[in-house]
Design an enzyme around this catalytic site. Structure first.
Site, PDB file in Angstrom:
ATOM      1  N   LYS A  95      27.437  39.326  25.428  1.00  0.00           N
ATOM      2  CA  LYS A  95      29.012  39.058  25.958  1.00  0.00           C
ATOM      3  C   LYS A  95      29.268  37.583  25.604  1.00  0.00           C
ATOM      4  O   LYS A  95      28.554  36.611  25.536  1.00  0.00           O
ATOM      5  CB  LYS A  95      28.898  39.311  27.435  1.00  0.00           C
ATOM      6  CG  LYS A  95      30.223  38.986  28.258  1.00  0.00           C
ATOM      7  CD  LYS A  95      30.205  39.330  29.671  1.00  0.00           C
ATOM      8  CE  LYS A  95      31.659  39.153  30.419  1.00  0.00           C
ATOM      9  NZ  LYS A  95      31.556  39.484  31.563  1.00  0.00           N
ATOM     10  N   SER A 143      34.941  42.593  33.576  1.00  0.00           N
ATOM     11  CA  SER A 143      35.295  41.859  32.491  1.00  0.00           C
ATOM     12  C   SER A 143      34.324  42.141  31.108  1.00  0.00           C
ATOM     13  O   SER A 143      34.616  41.466  29.979  1.00  0.00           O
ATOM     14  CB  SER A 143      35.274  40.232  32.824  1.00  0.00           C
ATOM     15  OG  SER A 143      33.770  39.931  33.263  1.00  0.00           O
ATOM     16  N   SER A 176      31.678  43.056  36.952  1.00  0.00           N
ATOM     17  CA  SER A 176      32.167  43.012  35.642  1.00  0.00           C
ATOM     18  C   SER A 176      31.110  43.717  34.804  1.00  0.00           C
ATOM     19  O   SER A 176      31.510  43.859  33.558  1.00  0.00           O
ATOM     20  CB  SER A 176      32.204  41.509  35.364  1.00  0.00           C
ATOM     21  OG  SER A 176      33.246  41.106  35.785  1.00  0.00           O
TER      22      SER A 176
END
Length: 481
Positions: free
Chosen positions: A76, A151, A175
């Site tokens: 990420k 996210s 997330s």
């Protein structure tokens, strides 16, 4: 070339039927074929191939391969990796490169992992749809008109599209788990402090935790075992011993397992398809010998309210460092220092990030601190007490990962409160700091994925993943290709 479990790939690599270079070349080609989907913010073509050749040479020399030897992994875009771009999907970090490795990255490198690129995300991990990204949204692998969740939407989509075997994400209020549910992959958030946060760009420091997205629970457990453990560079990392997760999983039995099913996780307005698929999954656990136990927990709506007060307060402090002075975007039209700060932040941050900074500053301001922030901390303590009490009666708590299936791109962008409710079932585990995982269990009437959300007591990741593995096997779900 397709491997749904790392152990299958590893056996091919160690037997020399395949080389790391061949494997990584294949994955990079797949990533390039999906470039229009915005799944990656950066692809490490040269670095990944060079690393693959190094590992092939290591094997040729007869050296012992690491636990993650040759595993293609995505990261990420809020986890530091030295020399690689780091943007948090924000304009304000445009052009910035990491100057050090996160602890999780160091530990994976030491075990011979190969990083193929950085994945898209909601800006600074603030969002539930991956639409709050400076480079644009990511489509859901099952329906390109819908969101992958957030996210960590890019990480979930990368695993579901078989662009990597495992992806690292971060989980503040859901997330990793919510996009895991939306993309039909396993999304694991460990106990707070289980994995060092050193090198993770801070959103809300008392909630943030690095998590793992994988096609199956075995691969998630393998990576967790590598990156978990105390770190002197993170005072919040736990000294709790890291067990052999795979061995713990193998000893989990569903016979007599007490599965807590809170009425708070099945409200009247829960999407009917989601409720049906989740209840069918829980029925399979019951048929396999588990006992479903109705339990009472505080309404999740209270958790959402407390959560968004606390995380915005922490975010307003954490994001003060992004001012255009030291790194990242700097506004070109600023006559003085004060204007440069204001203009750089105004132009560099997206709408949702600015909304949360303003809200956080407000709840911390004189006259409102006791009314909002202090009260939210009290609610947090109540949730912690109630969840501890619940685990005196049950072994695991189960419910839906999300109150609805993946929604359309743009559907909720004009209504922040409705967007925040996407995390209504994942936030409680974050508030109390307990481990949780989303596991794929089926599909709704439109063929969209539905996940079951499991919560276990502190540091019981092995048991939780064992239950999740059994549940996934009973439901026979597999990620999209």
């Amino acid at each position: 070339m397709q491997f749904r479990r790392y152990e299958d790939l590893r056996s091919k690599l160690l037997s020399r039927e395949l080389t790391c270079e061949q494997v990584i070349s294949e994955y990079l080609q797949r990533i390039d074929s999906k470039k229009d989907d915005n799944i990656f913010t950066a692809v490490f073509h040269e670095a990944a191939l060079e690393r693959a050749r190094e590992l092939d040479a290591k094997l040729e020399r007869g050296e012992e391969p690491g636990v993650l030897f040759g595993m293609p992994i995505a990261i990420k875009d809020n986890i530091s990796m030295k020399g690689a771009p780091l943007s948090c999907a924000s304009k304000i970090l445009d052009g910035y490169e990491s100057v050090y490795d996160a602890t999780a990255i160091e530990r994976m490198v030491a075990e011979d992992a190969i990083f193929v690129g950085r994945t898209n995300m909601d800006e600074f991990a603030m969002g539930s749809s991956n639409e709050n990204s400076a480079i644009g949204p990511v489509p859901n692998p099952f329906d390109k008109t819908r969101v992958p969740g957030g996210s960590s939407g890019g990480s979930a989509a990368a695993v579901a599209n078989d662009l990597c075997m495992v992806a690292l994400g971060s989980d503040t209020g859901g997330s990793v788990r919510q996009p895991g549910g939306f993309c039909n992959v396993v999304g694991l958030k460990p106990t707070y402090g289980r994995i060092s946060r050193y090198g993770l760009v801070a959103f809300a420091s008392s909630f943030d935790q690095i998590g793992v997205l994988a096609a199956n629970c075995d691969d998630a457990a393998l990576v967790l075992g590598v990156i978990a453990g105390q770190d002197d560079r993170d005072a919040t990392s736990s000294h709790h011993e890291v067990p052999d997760y795979e061995s713990t999983m193998d000893h989990v039995s569903l016979e007599g397992l007490r599965v807590g099913v809170p009425s708070a996780f099945f409200p009247e307005n829960l999407n009917a398809d989601v409720a049906g698929v989740v209840k069918a999954g829980l029925k399979k656990l019951e048929d396999a010998g588990a006992e479903l136990v109705e339990i009472e927990l505080p309404e999740s709506d209270y958790a959402i309210a407390a959560y968004y007060i606390l995380v915005t307060a922490e975010a307003s402090s954490n994001l003060a460092r992004f001012d255009g002075a030291r790194y990242g975007y700097r506004s070109p039209d600023s006559p003085d220092l004060s204007s440069m700060y204001v203009n750089s932040r105004t132009e560099g941050f997206g709408a949702e990030v600015k909304r949360r900074i303003m809200l956080g500053t407000y709840v911390l301001s004189a006259g409102y601190y006791d009314t909002y922030y202090k009260k939210a901390q009290q609610v947090r303590r109540v949730f912690q007490e109630k969840y501890r009490e619940a685990f005196e009666k049950v072994d695991v708590i189960a419910g839906p990962t999300s109150p609805f299936p993946p929604f359309g791109i743009g559907d909720k962008m004009d209504n922040p409160l409705e967007m925040y409710l996407a995390d209504v079932f994942t936030v409680p585990a974050s508030i109390v700091g307990m481990p949780a995982v989303s596991v794929p269990v089926g599909f709704d009437s439109l063929g969209l994925p539905v996940g079951v959300h499991l919560i276990c007591n502190f540091f019981e990741e092995g048991k939780m993943l064992g239950i999740a593995r059994n549940l996934q096997a009973l439901c026979q779900t597999a990620p999209s290709n």
